[in-house]
Design a protein around this motif. Structure first.
Motif, PDB file in Angstrom:
ATOM      1  N   LEU A 167       0.827  -1.209   0.000  1.00  0.00           N
ATOM      2  CA  LEU A 167       0.000   0.000   0.000  1.00  0.00           C
ATOM      3  C   LEU A 167       0.859   1.255   0.000  1.00  0.00           C
ATOM      4  N   GLY A 168       1.941   1.256   0.757  1.00  0.00           N
ATOM      5  CA  GLY A 168       2.837   2.413   0.823  1.00  0.00           C
ATOM      6  C   GLY A 168       3.498   2.702  -0.507  1.00  0.00           C
ATOM      7  N   THR A 169       3.943   1.649  -1.214  1.00  0.00           N
ATOM      8  CA  THR A 169       4.601   1.870  -2.507  1.00  0.00           C
ATOM      9  C   THR A 169       3.590   2.273  -3.569  1.00  0.00           C
ATOM     10  N   ALA A 170       2.378   1.704  -3.521  1.00  0.00           N
ATOM     11  CA  ALA A 170       1.350   2.063  -4.505  1.00  0.00           C
ATOM     12  C   ALA A 170       0.954   3.531  -4.356  1.00  0.00           C
ATOM     13  N   ARG A 171       0.828   3.979  -3.111  1.00  0.00           N
ATOM     14  CA  ARG A 171       0.470   5.366  -2.858  1.00  0.00           C
ATOM     15  C   ARG A 171       1.620   6.299  -3.221  1.00  0.00           C
ATOM     16  N   GLY A 172       2.842   5.883  -2.972  1.00  0.00           N
ATOM     17  CA  GLY A 172       4.018   6.705  -3.278  1.00  0.00           C
ATOM     18  C   GLY A 172       4.175   6.955  -4.762  1.00  0.00           C
ATOM     19  N   ASP A 173       3.834   5.968  -5.593  1.00  0.00           N
ATOM     20  CA  ASP A 173       3.936   6.142  -7.039  1.00  0.00           C
ATOM     21  C   ASP A 173       2.938   7.181  -7.544  1.00  0.00           C
ATOM     22  N   ALA A 174       1.728   7.151  -6.987  1.00  0.00           N
ATOM     23  CA  ALA A 174       0.707   8.097  -7.417  1.00  0.00           C
ATOM     24  C   ALA A 174       1.065   9.518  -6.986  1.00  0.00           C
ATOM     25  N   ALA A 175       1.653   9.661  -5.794  1.00  0.00           N
ATOM     26  CA  ALA A 175       2.005  10.987  -5.299  1.00  0.00           C
ATOM     27  C   ALA A 175       3.256  11.534  -5.978  1.00  0.00           C
ATOM     28  N   ALA A 176       4.066  10.656  -6.543  1.00  0.00           N
ATOM     29  CA  ALA A 176       5.324  11.095  -7.157  1.00  0.00           C
ATOM     30  C   ALA A 176       5.092  11.825  -8.476  1.00  0.00           C
ATOM     31  N   THR A 177       3.972  11.543  -9.151  1.00  0.00           N
ATOM     32  CA  THR A 177       3.709  12.177 -10.439  1.00  0.00           C
ATOM     33  C   THR A 177       2.451  13.044 -10.348  1.00  0.00           C
ATOM     34  N   PRO A 178       2.576  14.288  -9.811  1.00  0.00           N
ATOM     35  CA  PRO A 178       1.399  15.160  -9.740  1.00  0.00           C
ATOM     36  C   PRO A 178       1.015  15.648 -11.133  1.00  0.00           C
ATOM     37  N   GLN A 179      -0.279  15.737 -11.365  1.00  0.00           N
ATOM     38  CA  GLN A 179      -0.766  16.181 -12.660  1.00  0.00           C
ATOM     39  C   GLN A 179      -0.782  17.706 -12.713  1.00  0.00           C
ATOM     40  N   ALA A 180      -0.128  18.274 -13.735  1.00  0.00           N
ATOM     41  CA  ALA A 180      -0.150  19.726 -13.920  1.00  0.00           C
ATOM     42  C   ALA A 180      -1.532  20.132 -14.432  1.00  0.00           C
ATOM     43  N   ARG A 181      -2.071  21.210 -13.879  1.00  0.00           N
ATOM     44  CA  ARG A 181      -3.403  21.645 -14.268  1.00  0.00           C
ATOM     45  C   ARG A 181      -3.362  22.246 -15.663  1.00  0.00           C
ATOM     46  N   VAL A 182      -4.265  21.797 -16.519  1.00  0.00           N
ATOM     47  CA  VAL A 182      -4.323  22.276 -17.895  1.00  0.00           C
ATOM     48  C   VAL A 182      -5.482  23.272 -18.003  1.00  0.00           C
ATOM     49  N   TYR A 183      -5.173  24.476 -18.470  1.00  0.00           N
ATOM     50  CA  TYR A 183      -6.191  25.514 -18.627  1.00  0.00           C
ATOM     51  C   TYR A 183      -6.634  25.556 -20.082  1.00  0.00           C
ATOM     52  N   GLU A 184      -7.960  25.550 -20.288  1.00  0.00           N
ATOM     53  CA  GLU A 184      -8.512  25.539 -21.628  1.00  0.00           C
ATOM     54  C   GLU A 184      -9.119  26.893 -21.963  1.00  0.00           C
ATOM     55  N   LYS A 185      -9.230  27.148 -23.250  1.00  0.00           N
ATOM     56  CA  LYS A 185      -9.847  28.380 -23.724  1.00  0.00           C
ATOM     57  C   LYS A 185     -11.351  28.291 -23.513  1.00  0.00           C
ATOM     58  N   LYS A 186     -11.934  29.304 -22.837  1.00  0.00           N
ATOM     59  CA  LYS A 186     -13.373  29.326 -22.577  1.00  0.00           C
ATOM     60  C   LYS A 186     -13.978  30.527 -23.292  1.00  0.00           C
ATOM     61  N   VAL A 187     -14.698  30.241 -24.390  1.00  0.00           N
ATOM     62  CA  VAL A 187     -15.279  31.300 -25.214  1.00  0.00           C
ATOM     63  C   VAL A 187     -16.731  30.941 -25.504  1.00  0.00           C
ATOM     64  N   ASP A 188     -17.631  31.953 -25.505  1.00  0.00           N
ATOM     65  CA  ASP A 188     -19.036  31.685 -25.787  1.00  0.00           C
ATOM     66  C   ASP A 188     -19.298  31.659 -27.296  1.00  0.00           C
ATOM     67  N   ALA A 189     -20.577  31.571 -27.685  1.00  0.00           N
ATOM     68  CA  ALA A 189     -20.942  31.446 -29.099  1.00  0.00           C
ATOM     69  C   ALA A 189     -20.567  32.679 -29.918  1.00  0.00           C
ATOM     70  N   GLN A 190     -20.507  33.859 -29.281  1.00  0.00           N
ATOM     71  CA  GLN A 190     -20.128  35.087 -29.997  1.00  0.00           C
ATOM     72  C   GLN A 190     -18.620  35.308 -30.029  1.00  0.00           C
ATOM     73  N   GLY A 191     -17.852  34.383 -29.472  1.00  0.00           N
ATOM     74  CA  GLY A 191     -16.392  34.512 -29.460  1.00  0.00           C
ATOM     75  C   GLY A 191     -15.867  35.390 -28.347  1.00  0.00           C
ATOM     76  N   ARG A 192     -16.665  35.550 -27.264  1.00  0.00           N
ATOM     77  CA  ARG A 192     -16.257  36.392 -26.142  1.00  0.00           C
ATOM     78  C   ARG A 192     -15.885  35.515 -24.960  1.00  0.00           C
ATOM     79  N   SER A 193     -14.982  36.025 -24.138  1.00  0.00           N
ATOM     80  CA  SER A 193     -14.711  35.371 -22.855  1.00  0.00           C
ATOM     81  C   SER A 193     -15.270  36.279 -21.760  1.00  0.00           C
ATOM     82  N   TYR A 194     -15.811  35.650 -20.704  1.00  0.00           N
ATOM     83  CA  TYR A 194     -16.485  36.386 -19.634  1.00  0.00           C
ATOM     84  C   TYR A 194     -15.768  36.147 -18.321  1.00  0.00           C
ATOM     85  N   ALA A 195     -15.728  37.172 -17.475  1.00  0.00           N
ATOM     86  CA  ALA A 195     -15.152  37.034 -16.141  1.00  0.00           C
ATOM     87  C   ALA A 195     -15.776  38.049 -15.203  1.00  0.00           C
TER      88      ALA A 195
END
Length: 156
Positions: free
Chosen positions: A6-34
């Motif tokens: 269990l310790g080694t299985a958990r260690g492998d998962a924690a060793a490779t953190p996933q980098a957050r991927v940011y996607e383009k968020k645009v509406d139907a008119q081609g605008r982004s809102y915030a």
């Protein structure tokens, strides 16, 4: 499965953190809102490709924010990301004073820019434009003249 497995299985998962991927968020008119916030002001910002016009509450930003300092605050994220004259900004802002409203619009423009072009996030994050300034006015306490100021003390 043993405790060591269990310790080694958990260690492998924690060793490779996933980098957050940011996607383009645009509406139907081609605008982004915030939504941007500062003090008591809340700004709703729409960003779209254009000639660089900034409209605040139906008026040009130069007439709405007459002070040059407020106009400079408004344009900081666009200048920092080197996108002058490439985007039209339409925003509505409510609450607070002019300084808080300018800060709210700046915050909204920054977030809208990152939603339109996610690769600009590092530049805007480094400039401190994506962080919401959480300082707000402290409330008045009972038994005090203001939030902290006391009434004049007299021994007799």
């Amino acid at each position: 499965m043993t405790l060591e497995d269990l310790g080694t299985a958990r260690g492998d998962a924690a060793a490779t953190p996933q980098a957050r991927v940011y996607e383009k968020k645009v509406d139907a008119q081609g605008r982004s809102y915030a939504t941007g916030k500062r003090k008591d002001a809340v700004a709703r910002v729409w960003l779209k490709p254009g000639g660089g016009r900034i409209t605040v509450n139906g008026r040009d930003h130069v007439t709405y924010f007459a002070r040059p300092v407020l106009q400079m605050i408004l344009k900081q994220p666009i200048v920092a990301s080197k996108r002058e004259g490439q985007f039209d900004v339409v925003c509505t802002v409510k609450g607070g004073g002019l300084s808080g409203q300018a800060g709210a619009v700046r915050h909204g423009i920054s977030i809208a820019l990152t939603r339109f072009e996610p690769e600009l996030r590092s530049v805007l994050k480094k400039g401190g434009f994506l962080t919401r300034d959480s300082r707000v006015v402290e409330r008045k306490k009972y038994g005090k003249a203001k939030a902290r100021k006391s009434f004049q003390f007299s021994k007799r």
